[in-house]
Design a protein around this motif. Structure first.
Motif, PDB file in Angstrom:
ATOM      1  N   LEU A 303       0.827  -1.205   0.000  1.00  0.00           N
ATOM      2  CA  LEU A 303       0.000   0.000   0.000  1.00  0.00           C
ATOM      3  C   LEU A 303       0.861   1.253   0.000  1.00  0.00           C
ATOM      4  O   LEU A 303       0.642   2.178  -0.803  1.00  0.00           O
ATOM      5  CB  LEU A 303      -0.925  -0.001   1.217  1.00  0.00           C
ATOM      6  N   SER A 304       1.860   1.298   0.873  1.00  0.00           N
ATOM      7  CA  SER A 304       2.704   2.490   0.926  1.00  0.00           C
ATOM      8  C   SER A 304       3.537   2.633  -0.341  1.00  0.00           C
ATOM      9  O   SER A 304       3.831   3.759  -0.780  1.00  0.00           O
ATOM     10  CB  SER A 304       3.599   2.455   2.168  1.00  0.00           C
ATOM     11  N   ASP A 305       3.928   1.514  -0.960  1.00  0.00           N
ATOM     12  CA  ASP A 305       4.652   1.572  -2.236  1.00  0.00           C
ATOM     13  C   ASP A 305       3.809   2.258  -3.306  1.00  0.00           C
ATOM     14  O   ASP A 305       4.287   3.136  -4.042  1.00  0.00           O
ATOM     15  CB  ASP A 305       5.023   0.169  -2.709  1.00  0.00           C
ATOM     16  N   VAL A 306       2.549   1.837  -3.423  1.00  0.00           N
ATOM     17  CA  VAL A 306       1.676   2.411  -4.444  1.00  0.00           C
ATOM     18  C   VAL A 306       1.409   3.886  -4.151  1.00  0.00           C
ATOM     19  O   VAL A 306       1.410   4.725  -5.058  1.00  0.00           O
ATOM     20  CB  VAL A 306       0.345   1.629  -4.531  1.00  0.00           C
ATOM     21  N   LEU A 307       1.198   4.215  -2.889  1.00  0.00           N
ATOM     22  CA  LEU A 307       0.914   5.603  -2.525  1.00  0.00           C
ATOM     23  C   LEU A 307       2.073   6.527  -2.895  1.00  0.00           C
ATOM     24  O   LEU A 307       1.893   7.518  -3.615  1.00  0.00           O
ATOM     25  CB  LEU A 307       0.631   5.701  -1.027  1.00  0.00           C
ATOM     26  N   CYS A 308       3.261   6.201  -2.413  1.00  0.00           N
ATOM     27  CA  CYS A 308       4.361   7.141  -2.639  1.00  0.00           C
ATOM     28  C   CYS A 308       4.828   7.081  -4.084  1.00  0.00           C
ATOM     29  O   CYS A 308       5.253   8.101  -4.655  1.00  0.00           O
ATOM     30  CB  CYS A 308       5.502   6.904  -1.660  1.00  0.00           C
ATOM     31  N   GLY A 309       4.724   5.917  -4.725  1.00  0.00           N
ATOM     32  CA  GLY A 309       5.106   5.831  -6.128  1.00  0.00           C
ATOM     33  C   GLY A 309       4.179   6.625  -7.028  1.00  0.00           C
ATOM     34  O   GLY A 309       4.615   7.284  -7.976  1.00  0.00           O
ATOM     35  N   THR A 310       2.871   6.565  -6.751  1.00  0.00           N
ATOM     36  CA  THR A 310       1.918   7.343  -7.542  1.00  0.00           C
ATOM     37  C   THR A 310       2.155   8.828  -7.351  1.00  0.00           C
ATOM     38  O   THR A 310       2.101   9.612  -8.309  1.00  0.00           O
ATOM     39  CB  THR A 310       0.470   6.984  -7.145  1.00  0.00           C
ATOM     40  N   LEU A 311       2.440   9.239  -6.118  1.00  0.00           N
ATOM     41  CA  LEU A 311       2.746  10.652  -5.869  1.00  0.00           C
ATOM     42  C   LEU A 311       4.012  11.072  -6.605  1.00  0.00           C
ATOM     43  O   LEU A 311       4.119  12.214  -7.070  1.00  0.00           O
ATOM     44  CB  LEU A 311       2.881  10.895  -4.365  1.00  0.00           C
ATOM     45  N   TYR A 312       4.961  10.164  -6.717  1.00  0.00           N
ATOM     46  CA  TYR A 312       6.187  10.456  -7.461  1.00  0.00           C
ATOM     47  C   TYR A 312       5.864  10.767  -8.916  1.00  0.00           C
ATOM     48  O   TYR A 312       6.344  11.765  -9.482  1.00  0.00           O
ATOM     49  CB  TYR A 312       7.142   9.270  -7.360  1.00  0.00           C
ATOM     50  N   TYR A 317       4.604  14.722 -13.414  1.00  0.00           N
ATOM     51  CA  TYR A 317       3.674  15.122 -14.476  1.00  0.00           C
ATOM     52  C   TYR A 317       2.589  16.028 -13.899  1.00  0.00           C
ATOM     53  O   TYR A 317       1.477  15.586 -13.610  1.00  0.00           O
ATOM     54  CB  TYR A 317       3.044  13.890 -15.127  1.00  0.00           C
ATOM     55  N   PRO A 318       2.889  17.321 -13.713  1.00  0.00           N
ATOM     56  CA  PRO A 318       1.907  18.245 -13.120  1.00  0.00           C
ATOM     57  C   PRO A 318       0.626  18.382 -13.932  1.00  0.00           C
ATOM     58  O   PRO A 318      -0.436  18.663 -13.368  1.00  0.00           O
ATOM     59  CB  PRO A 318       2.670  19.568 -13.044  1.00  0.00           C
ATOM     60  N   ASP A 319       0.696  18.189 -15.248  1.00  0.00           N
ATOM     61  CA  ASP A 319      -0.518  18.285 -16.054  1.00  0.00           C
ATOM     62  C   ASP A 319      -1.487  17.165 -15.721  1.00  0.00           C
ATOM     63  O   ASP A 319      -2.716  17.372 -15.693  1.00  0.00           O
ATOM     64  CB  ASP A 319      -0.176  18.264 -17.546  1.00  0.00           C
ATOM     65  N   ILE A 320      -0.957  15.980 -15.448  1.00  0.00           N
ATOM     66  CA  ILE A 320      -1.819  14.862 -15.040  1.00  0.00           C
ATOM     67  C   ILE A 320      -2.397  15.136 -13.657  1.00  0.00           C
ATOM     68  O   ILE A 320      -3.577  14.861 -13.396  1.00  0.00           O
ATOM     69  CB  ILE A 320      -1.027  13.536 -15.047  1.00  0.00           C
ATOM     70  N   ARG A 321      -1.591  15.697 -12.762  1.00  0.00           N
ATOM     71  CA  ARG A 321      -2.067  16.029 -11.426  1.00  0.00           C
ATOM     72  C   ARG A 321      -3.200  17.063 -11.499  1.00  0.00           C
ATOM     73  O   ARG A 321      -4.215  16.941 -10.810  1.00  0.00           O
ATOM     74  CB  ARG A 321      -0.913  16.560 -10.582  1.00  0.00           C
ATOM     75  N   ILE A 353      -4.166   5.229 -10.907  1.00  0.00           N
ATOM     76  CA  ILE A 353      -3.693   4.135 -10.053  1.00  0.00           C
ATOM     77  C   ILE A 353      -3.309   2.923 -10.896  1.00  0.00           C
ATOM     78  O   ILE A 353      -2.263   2.301 -10.680  1.00  0.00           O
ATOM     79  CB  ILE A 353      -4.766   3.768  -9.013  1.00  0.00           C
ATOM     80  N   ASN A 354      -4.150   2.575 -11.867  1.00  0.00           N
ATOM     81  CA  ASN A 354      -3.842   1.421 -12.724  1.00  0.00           C
ATOM     82  C   ASN A 354      -2.554   1.630 -13.511  1.00  0.00           C
ATOM     83  O   ASN A 354      -1.730   0.716 -13.636  1.00  0.00           O
ATOM     84  CB  ASN A 354      -5.001   1.164 -13.690  1.00  0.00           C
ATOM     85  N   GLU A 355      -2.378   2.836 -14.034  1.00  0.00           N
ATOM     86  CA  GLU A 355      -1.175   3.096 -14.819  1.00  0.00           C
ATOM     87  C   GLU A 355       0.062   3.068 -13.940  1.00  0.00           C
ATOM     88  O   GLU A 355       1.123   2.586 -14.363  1.00  0.00           O
ATOM     89  CB  GLU A 355      -1.296   4.446 -15.533  1.00  0.00           C
TER      90      GLU A 355
END
Length: 498
Positions: A303-312, A317-321, A353-355
């Motif tokens: 869970l923490s891997d996905v959270l911090c990796g997605t934030l990375y 990519y600020p446009d995606i954010r 999340i999927n990507e």
């Protein structure tokens, strides 16, 4: 007299050494000429010995190494003398689907306690019984009941991060995500308050879990050395192995404390539902203890891997954010509350999340299975009996074999085929290969809870904060991976949105 005695001993040792050498040479010749797997592509050294694969595991580069092999040899590769890796789109169903589960057995797992097995390592009727006992605790109703507790933990994170930003805006966000993951699952699984977020440091118990990850990975890779495994285990990290026992003991103690409370209608943790399982579905005390210990592991680090990796990636990519934030704002109702109902209405959040899990799967390796005595058909290929088979997730998701523009972070590939923003190049993507929680009757029972947590936490973070990377220390392909990823710090510059 002693001189005459020493000579036969020396000759005997030489004979044994020569015999061993001849055996190894003949075995190597057999494995590359007459072995049932000779028709499968792969390096000859891999066909001869388990050592290259095991060594890559010991240094934390096994998934990346397997990806290189698939890139060179194709979608099916012989990575060890008796081990095949598949990244074909139909391999999930053929290895882990309902029909396949009845034939292919789990391989390579070890029992954490001799008197009880956890659901992760059980098979057949035992697995079905334990899964049935836990099913209600991971149902959609149970997930909805968890929302107040989850919201409480997320609110605390947002509050503490706002305080942190007043002192310094650049810090390791990944550490905070790990704090949060342990707080949530400790509350849900063991009715325990780790208070990592509150205290901004790891609870001593959490430190034990970090040792568990490394110890489990070491034992798994040591076993791959076959007869040399006992020798390899001499170099095992003793402190880490002791941490495994300590974690089991502490989990058992907490289970006893929770059972003493009983079926409290004011509580909505995992045991609320488990205690209502009676008769044939009821678990033994030992089964409760080992499952609690493993749930605490399985539901934190990924869970923490996905959270911090997605934030990375969102920081890169600020446009995606911005696009994600705009959709979230459109989904929020007149009450202005960002909750699980809102995140469920955000298709782009799920696409992000999927990507991310495609680019950076939390478990980059794979679960091993062994084909039955009669062999098994996988992706139309007749696989010989007693062959170990695996779907390595990192190569399956990050090679052009299954995804166009495979090296680009492109959430739009997960939008419907007729969506105007869906890139045409991705219409032929084999999206069914993305199964980070596996499939079939032995898939991850906590999948629904994990998605609910990921959506709410990421949505709240994106909605409340702006952030950007400050260095390349988190570069994903430079990371090592054992049982889970050996994740470096994720240093971001974070600010509160006005």
């Amino acid at each position: 007299m002693s001189g005459r005695m020493a000579q036969p001993t020396a000759i005997s040792q030489q004979y044994q050494s020569a015999t061993a050498f001849i055996y190894l040479v003949l075995r190597a010749i057999y494995r590359i000429t007459f072995h049932p797997l000779v028709r499968f592509p792969g390096p000859r050294l891999r066909a001869i010995s388990h050592l290259p694969h095991a060594f890559c595991g010991l240094v934390g580069r096994q998934p990346y190494d397997v990806r290189e092999l698939h890139s060179k040899y194709g979608p099916v590769v012989r990575i060890c003398p008796n081990h095949l890796s598949f990244i074909t789109s139909s391999s999930w169903e053929d290895i882990h689907g309902h029909a396949a589960t009845k034939k292919l057995q789990k391989y390579g797992y070890f029992r954490v306690r001799p008197d009880a097995q956890a659901m992760l390592t059980t098979t057949g009727d035992e697995h079905a019984r334990q899964r049935a006992a836990f099913a209600h605790g991971f149902s959609q109703r149970a997930i909805n009941d968890q929302e107040p507790t989850l919201t409480l933990h997320v609110n605390r994170l947002v509050e503490k991060l706002e305080q942190q930003i007043k002192h310094t805006s650049t810090f390791d966000v990944g550490e905070w995500m790990r704090f949060l993951a342990f707080d949530i699952i400790g509350d849900f699984t063991l009715n325990t308050q780790f208070e990592c977020v509150e205290n901004q440091r790891y609870h001593p118990w959490v430190t034990l879990l970090m040792k568990w990850f490394r110890a489990s990975s070491f034992v798994t890779n040591a076993n791959a050395f076959g007869q040399l495994a006992p020798f390899i285990m001499l170099f095992a990290p003793v402190a880490h192995l002791k941490g495994v026992k300590d974690h089991l003991d502490m989990s058992a103690q907490k289970v006893h404390e929770r059972l003493a409370i009983g079926d409290d209608p004011k509580r909505n943790d995992l045991w609320t539902y488990l205690l209502r399982s009676k008769g044939d579905k009821a678990l033994s005390l030992g089964e409760m203890e080992v499952n609690a210990a493993l749930f605490l592991i399985a539901a934190t680090e990924p869970l923490s891997d996905v959270l911090c990796g997605t934030l990375y990636f969102l920081a890169l990519y600020p446009d995606i954010r911005t696009k994600l934030r705009t959709e979230l704002e459109a989904c929020i109702g007149p009450d202005g509350v960002l909750n699980m109902a809102v995140t469920a209405r955000s298709p782009y959040l799920l696409a992000v999340i999927n990507e991310f899990m495609r680019m950076y799967p939390p478990i980059p390796g794979g679960m091993r299975r062994k084909t039955p005595n009669e062999g098994h058909i996988i992706s139309g290929i007749d696989v010989p009996p007693n062959t170990v088979v695996t779907i390595y997730q990192l190569p399956a998701y990050t090679l052009s074999t299954n995804f166009a523009l495979h090296d680009r972070f492109l959430p739009e590939r997960w939008l419907p085929a007729d969506h105007p923003e869906r890139p045409k190049e991705t219409l032929a993507d084999r999206q069914e290969i993305l199964q980070p929680f596996s499939i079939g009757p032995k898939n991850c029972i906590g999948k629904g809870l994990a998605y609910a947590e990921l959506k709410l936490i990421l949505a709240r973070f994106v909605y409340h904060f702006d952030f950007e990377t400050v260095d390349d220390g988190f570069a994903i392909d430079k990371q090592t991976a054992y049982l889970f990823r050996d994740r470096p710090p994720l240093r971001l510059n974070v600010s509160v949105r006005i």
